[in-house]
Write a protein that holds these residues in place. Structure first.
Motif, PDB file in Angstrom:
ATOM      1  N   ILE A  77       0.868  -1.176   0.000  1.00 37.08           N
ATOM      2  CA  ILE A  77       0.000   0.000   0.000  1.00 37.08           C
ATOM      3  C   ILE A  77       0.903   1.223   0.000  1.00 37.08           C
ATOM      4  O   ILE A  77       1.823   1.319   0.808  1.00 37.08           O
ATOM      5  CB  ILE A  77      -0.929   0.032   1.229  1.00 37.08           C
ATOM      6  CG1 ILE A  77      -2.072  -0.978   1.072  1.00 37.08           C
ATOM      7  CG2 ILE A  77      -1.508   1.428   1.430  1.00 37.08           C
ATOM      8  CD1 ILE A  77      -3.002  -1.032   2.267  1.00 37.08           C
ATOM      9  N   ASP A  78       0.650   2.133  -0.928  1.00 37.07           N
ATOM     10  CA  ASP A  78       1.420   3.371  -1.011  1.00 37.07           C
ATOM     11  C   ASP A  78       0.423   4.525  -1.032  1.00 37.07           C
ATOM     12  O   ASP A  78      -0.161   4.833  -2.068  1.00 37.07           O
ATOM     13  CB  ASP A  78       2.285   3.371  -2.277  1.00 37.07           C
ATOM     14  CG  ASP A  78       3.296   4.515  -2.304  1.00 37.07           C
ATOM     15  OD1 ASP A  78       2.962   5.611  -1.799  1.00 37.07           O
ATOM     16  OD2 ASP A  78       4.401   4.323  -2.839  1.00 37.07           O
ATOM     17  N   LEU A 106      -2.200   0.294  -4.758  1.00 29.84           N
ATOM     18  CA  LEU A 106      -2.630  -0.879  -4.006  1.00 29.84           C
ATOM     19  C   LEU A 106      -2.223  -2.112  -4.799  1.00 29.84           C
ATOM     20  O   LEU A 106      -2.566  -2.237  -5.978  1.00 29.84           O
ATOM     21  CB  LEU A 106      -4.150  -0.862  -3.800  1.00 29.84           C
ATOM     22  CG  LEU A 106      -4.775  -2.120  -3.183  1.00 29.84           C
ATOM     23  CD1 LEU A 106      -4.261  -2.330  -1.759  1.00 29.84           C
ATOM     24  CD2 LEU A 106      -6.300  -2.014  -3.188  1.00 29.84           C
ATOM     25  N   ILE A 107      -1.482  -3.025  -4.158  1.00 32.77           N
ATOM     26  CA  ILE A 107      -0.992  -4.226  -4.836  1.00 32.77           C
ATOM     27  C   ILE A 107      -1.240  -5.429  -3.937  1.00 32.77           C
ATOM     28  O   ILE A 107      -0.884  -5.410  -2.756  1.00 32.77           O
ATOM     29  CB  ILE A 107       0.515  -4.120  -5.157  1.00 32.77           C
ATOM     30  CG1 ILE A 107       0.802  -2.852  -5.967  1.00 32.77           C
ATOM     31  CG2 ILE A 107       0.990  -5.351  -5.926  1.00 32.77           C
ATOM     32  CD1 ILE A 107       2.281  -2.581  -6.178  1.00 32.77           C
ATOM     33  N   PHE A 108      -1.859  -6.468  -4.490  1.00 29.72           N
ATOM     34  CA  PHE A 108      -2.081  -7.695  -3.727  1.00 29.72           C
ATOM     35  C   PHE A 108      -2.040  -8.889  -4.665  1.00 29.72           C
ATOM     36  O   PHE A 108      -2.061  -8.740  -5.893  1.00 29.72           O
ATOM     37  CB  PHE A 108      -3.409  -7.637  -2.955  1.00 29.72           C
ATOM     38  CG  PHE A 108      -4.641  -7.471  -3.801  1.00 29.72           C
ATOM     39  CD1 PHE A 108      -5.339  -8.572  -4.289  1.00 29.72           C
ATOM     40  CD2 PHE A 108      -5.136  -6.205  -4.096  1.00 29.72           C
ATOM     41  CE1 PHE A 108      -6.488  -8.423  -5.050  1.00 29.72           C
ATOM     42  CE2 PHE A 108      -6.290  -6.034  -4.859  1.00 29.72           C
ATOM     43  CZ  PHE A 108      -6.966  -7.147  -5.340  1.00 29.72           C
ATOM     44  N   PHE A 141      -2.675  -1.757  -8.743  1.00 29.52           N
ATOM     45  CA  PHE A 141      -3.579  -0.658  -9.082  1.00 29.52           C
ATOM     46  C   PHE A 141      -2.922   0.686  -8.785  1.00 29.52           C
ATOM     47  O   PHE A 141      -2.339   0.872  -7.714  1.00 29.52           O
ATOM     48  CB  PHE A 141      -4.873  -0.747  -8.268  1.00 29.52           C
ATOM     49  CG  PHE A 141      -5.666  -1.996  -8.498  1.00 29.52           C
ATOM     50  CD1 PHE A 141      -6.701  -2.020  -9.420  1.00 29.52           C
ATOM     51  CD2 PHE A 141      -5.379  -3.158  -7.786  1.00 29.52           C
ATOM     52  CE1 PHE A 141      -7.443  -3.172  -9.630  1.00 29.52           C
ATOM     53  CE2 PHE A 141      -6.111  -4.321  -7.992  1.00 29.52           C
ATOM     54  CZ  PHE A 141      -7.142  -4.327  -8.925  1.00 29.52           C
ATOM     55  N   ASN A 142      -3.052   1.605  -9.731  1.00 25.29           N
ATOM     56  CA  ASN A 142      -2.646   2.988  -9.516  1.00 25.29           C
ATOM     57  C   ASN A 142      -3.904   3.851  -9.629  1.00 25.29           C
ATOM     58  O   ASN A 142      -4.406   4.100 -10.723  1.00 25.29           O
ATOM     59  CB  ASN A 142      -1.609   3.424 -10.551  1.00 25.29           C
ATOM     60  CG  ASN A 142      -1.110   4.841 -10.309  1.00 25.29           C
ATOM     61  OD1 ASN A 142      -1.680   5.593  -9.520  1.00 25.29           O
ATOM     62  ND2 ASN A 142      -0.044   5.227 -10.998  1.00 25.29           N
ATOM     63  N   PHE A 143      -4.415   4.316  -8.496  1.00 29.84           N
ATOM     64  CA  PHE A 143      -5.641   5.105  -8.479  1.00 29.84           C
ATOM     65  C   PHE A 143      -5.378   6.601  -8.658  1.00 29.84           C
ATOM     66  O   PHE A 143      -6.322   7.387  -8.670  1.00 29.84           O
ATOM     67  CB  PHE A 143      -6.399   4.875  -7.166  1.00 29.84           C
ATOM     68  CG  PHE A 143      -7.099   3.547  -7.093  1.00 29.84           C
ATOM     69  CD1 PHE A 143      -8.361   3.385  -7.636  1.00 29.84           C
ATOM     70  CD2 PHE A 143      -6.490   2.456  -6.491  1.00 29.84           C
ATOM     71  CE1 PHE A 143      -9.016   2.165  -7.581  1.00 29.84           C
ATOM     72  CE2 PHE A 143      -7.133   1.227  -6.422  1.00 29.84           C
ATOM     73  CZ  PHE A 143      -8.399   1.082  -6.968  1.00 29.84           C
ATOM     74  N   HIS A 144      -4.119   6.981  -8.781  1.00 26.06           N
ATOM     75  CA  HIS A 144      -3.806   8.401  -8.935  1.00 26.06           C
ATOM     76  C   HIS A 144      -4.241   8.874 -10.318  1.00 26.06           C
ATOM     77  O   HIS A 144      -4.014   8.203 -11.320  1.00 26.06           O
ATOM     78  CB  HIS A 144      -2.308   8.639  -8.749  1.00 26.06           C
ATOM     79  CG  HIS A 144      -1.964  10.036  -8.359  1.00 26.06           C
ATOM     80  ND1 HIS A 144      -2.069  11.101  -9.232  1.00 26.06           N
ATOM     81  CD2 HIS A 144      -1.524  10.568  -7.183  1.00 26.06           C
ATOM     82  CE1 HIS A 144      -1.707  12.214  -8.625  1.00 26.06           C
ATOM     83  NE2 HIS A 144      -1.373  11.924  -7.378  1.00 26.06           N
TER      84      HIS A 144
END
Length: 265
Positions: free
Chosen positions: A167-168, A174-176, A185-188
């Motif tokens: 988690i960053d 978010l990576i799992f 996932f890059n939600f930015h």
């Protein structure tokens, strides 16, 4: 999970809390069977708003042609894909979609009643929109089919637990992992991450899916079919195997751990 996605959509201009998002995606009792979804019939009935409509508003009606240019539409389509993939990848025992929402159906459903003069006009689903190659609805449907195909190939997918890898909060990442798949996932909305490293099981990983492909309405910023190799690095807690990837803004990747060739020659 549906309530939390719509909670986040009310805060599009803010940074999302990745730890809370992960909590909502993964918080369930293991001894109870559950179904996960981004939205259901509640948002599709008259008076409600679907996920995509909440993102696009009136642009749903005039900016979904392939020739249209809109940063709002680009962002909305990206979130539509990320939310669905994250929900599917972390679902407890199954994934639910309400008919038509997989391609962002622009209309609500309203059955004949006294309040609409017993009209059948909105008692329908406009499937032809997803079949029109000149509209972006088809791109959303293409992505839905692609992500379901990947999960369906994993026979025991819903019997395996998710494992958080990274988690960053600053970069909105978010990576799992689940089974042999890694979901990143890059939600930015604007910030892409080049050479982003995170810890994985040792081995090589093949890129199966990225939401940024042109056929999914993306910008094709990633080369298809790449193979990534983990590298051992000395970290604070000892030696770890690290993977380095390019994770564009508003994009999700699915990597599959390759099975090592055990044949002897």
């Amino acid at each position: 999970m549906s309530d939390h996605w719509f909670f986040l959509l009310d805060r599009l201009e803010q940074k999302w809390n990745m730890a809370r998002l992960w909590h909502e995606l993964s918080n369930r009792r293991q001894d109870e069977r559950s179904i996960s979804y981004v939205e259901c019939h509640d948002q599709s009935l008259v008076g409600g708003q679907t996920f995509l409509f909440r993102c696009l508003g009136e642009r749903m009606y005039d900016s979904m042609h392939l020739d249209s240019e809109s940063t709002v539409v680009d962002r909305g389509l990206a979130l539509h894909k990320l939310a669905r993939l994250a929900t599917l990848a972390s679902a407890g025992h199954g994934y639910l979609n309400f008919m038509g929402n997989e391609f962002g159906h622009p209309e609500w459903i309203d059955f004949p009643r006294e309040g609409n003069d017993w009209s059948f006009h909105y008692a329908r689903r406009r499937w032809e929109l997803a079949e029109n190659p000149n509209l972006r609805f088809m791109q959303l449907l293409n992505f839905e089919k692609a992500m379901l195909k990947i999960v369906n190939k994993q026979a025991d997918f819903f019997h395996r637990r998710t494992q958080l890898l990274k988690i960053d909060e600053e970069r909105q990442l978010l990576i799992f992992e689940r089974a042999d798949l890694v979901f990143a996932f890059n939600f930015h909305a604007q910030q892409s991450c080049a050479d982003y490293c995170f810890s994985v099981r040792p081995g090589s990983y093949k890129l199966l899916l990225d939401s940024d492909r042109k056929q999914f309405g993306g910008w094709q910023r990633i080369e298809d079919g790449q193979i990534f190799f983990s590298k051992p690095e000395v970290m604070r807690g000892g030696m770890e195997n690290r993977l380095s990837v390019y994770l564009p803004s508003g994009c999700a990747l699915v990597l599959e751990k390759r099975r090592e060739d055990t044949k002897t020659h």
